[in-house]
Design a protein around this motif. Structure first.
Motif: not given
Ligand code: DOR
Ligand code: ZN
Ligand code: ZN
Length: 437
Positions: A281-309
């Motif tokens: 899956d990871s490999k195909m996502l990279s391909q979808a992003l840069c070879q097939q242009c199926a995916i438009d962009c990169v976003a981090s989904d920065h989702a912070p939680h506490k260390e204990s969580e």
């Protein structure tokens, strides 16, 4: 003429080629790009020799946790993390506490972010269970709507075909994209063990959720944006429907560069939704992003939680990882190691998200655009969560070797961050809210 600032003799990427040029900045905008010796007079000069002069990243998917979960993150630490990571614009998700479903909450978020910001901050809103109560006056202050079919912002909202259609219609009427988290599990699908967790949030679940949205979309010209595509099969389905220019998608660095098998999952260090998938899956996502242009962009989904969580046993641990300080180093490592072309980097991290969000003055290093810029040094170093400005310091990328480091971050022409330090205080640089246009 005397301009405010010249970034002198840095490396600028022009048509996929690295060229030594200077960038001049005046009144918050890029005034021009010049050959050595042709720069205008300036009040300040940054010697940029050996540094890449790049547009700042636009991260269209972050969770900054203001108003009531500031112990996890707030607009101050979240936008410091952004600036230190070379991200000059973030767009904040509505699944906060309280969630953004009303003008009152959005206005409070805008006020808090204005005071605490180090970069530009935009917002999304959720959609109330009863759509007629939606307050249209918030539309100028948001960049899109976000829905969570598996975990609705209001209890008891069901994402039936009718509900999906109504959400698409609302997005269309207001000329905004409808972003969605593809997952067709139900809120009461509780996992008893790890295996069950991964099977509840499976690729089948992701694909069938996307299919339901695509089916509902047929009659509409609404713009739909698929968040954090994590499976090869989802990318394939997007590619199939790509001719519809109204369909866009994003991928996270963690889904491209990590897979579930890399972790024992004793705790929540690598727990997020959608979960990490297979190496295929990871490999195909990279391909979808840069070879097939199926995916438009990169976003981090920065989702912070506490260390204990995060350090709790896997099933109890919170889902989500910090990403604002790792996206640029990880993505530029791809460029420097020859797996990603500069044009694709610039599209997926900068101009692509600007296009999706309709913020036409950002995302490109060219005359007249906003001076949201990062100076980057090519340098080998290792990611260490303890060094993050984010309050969330647990990362599955701990110890990862990367080849790029943001050195100086400029937001709207103001130098915000340089060499590990903040040179101005909060509430000075950047715009809140970021608006279309
Ligand atoms: O892992 C995740 N964390 N996925 C989401 O969709 C939400 C996010 C959060 O808000 O913590
Ligand atoms: Zn999500
Ligand atoms: Zn998210």
């Amino acid at each position: 003429m005397t301009v405010d600032l010249v970034l002198k003799d840095g490396i600028v990427v022009v048509r996929d080629r690295e060229t030594v040029l200077s960038v001049s900045i005046d009144r918050g905008k890029i005034e021009g790009i010049y050959k050595h010796g042709e720069e205008p007079e300036s009040r300040k000069i940054i010697d940029s020799r050996g540094l890449y002069i790049l547009p700042g990243l636009i991260d269209m998917h972050v969770h900054l946790r203001d108003l009531d979960q500031c112990e996890k993150e707030d607009y101050e630490t979240g936008t410091m993390a952004a600036a230190a990571g070379g991200v000059t614009t973030v767009v904040d998700m509505p699944n906060s506490n309280p969630p953004v479903l009303s003008r009152k909450v959005l206005d409070r978020k805008i006020e808090s972010a204005s005071a605490k910001r180090y970069v530009n901050v935009g917002f999304y809103a959720g959609i109330p269970k009863s759509i007629p109560i939606f307050e249209r006056s918030i539309v100028p202050n948001i960049l899109g709507f976000k829905v969570y079919p598996h975990s609705p912002l209001t209890k008891g909202t069901e994402y039936t075909k009718k509900r999906i259609k109504d959400c698409l219609e609302l997005a269309k009427e207001n000329d905004l994209p409808l972003l969605f988290h593809p997952d067709s599990s139900k809120k009461d699908d509780i996992a008893d063990d790890q295996e069950e967790f991964f099977s509840i949030h499976s690729c089948e679940s992701e694909v069938s959720s996307l299919q339901a949205f695509l089916d509902a979309k047929v009659e509409y010209e609404a713009r739909m944006h698929v968040c954090h595509v994590s499976c090869a099969a989802t990318a394939r389905l997007i590619l199939k429907h790509r001719a519809e220019h109204t369909l866009t998608a994003e991928v996270t660095p963690h889904h491209m560069f990590l897979s579930g098998g890399d972790f024992a999952h004793d705790n929540g260090v690598a727990k997020m939704l959608p979960p990490l998938r297979s190496p295929y899956d990871s490999k195909m996502l990279s391909q979808a992003l840069c070879q097939q242009c199926a995916i438009d962009c990169v976003a981090s989904d920065h989702a912070p939680h506490k260390e204990s969580e995060k350090l709790a046993p896997f099933l109890e641990a919170a889902s989500g990882i910090p990403g604002l300080e790792t996206t640029l180093p990880l993505m530029l490592t791809e460029v420097f190691e020859g797996r990603l072309m500069w044009v694709d980097y610039l599209r997926c991290c900068c101009s692509g998200p600007a296009t999706i969000l309709g913020i036409s003055n950002k995302g490109i290093l060219a005359e007249g655009y906003d001076a949201d810029i990062v100076l980057v040094r090519k340098e080998e170093w290792q990611i260490k969560g303890a060094h993050f400005f984010s309050r969330a310091k647990i990362t599955p990328f701990e110890g990862r070797r990367v080849l790029a480091r943001p050195i100086t971050t400029i937001v709207g022409g103001e130098i915000v961050y340089s060499n590990g330090r903040f040179v101005i205080g909060p509430g000075i640089a950047g715009r809140v809210p970021v608006r279309k246009g």
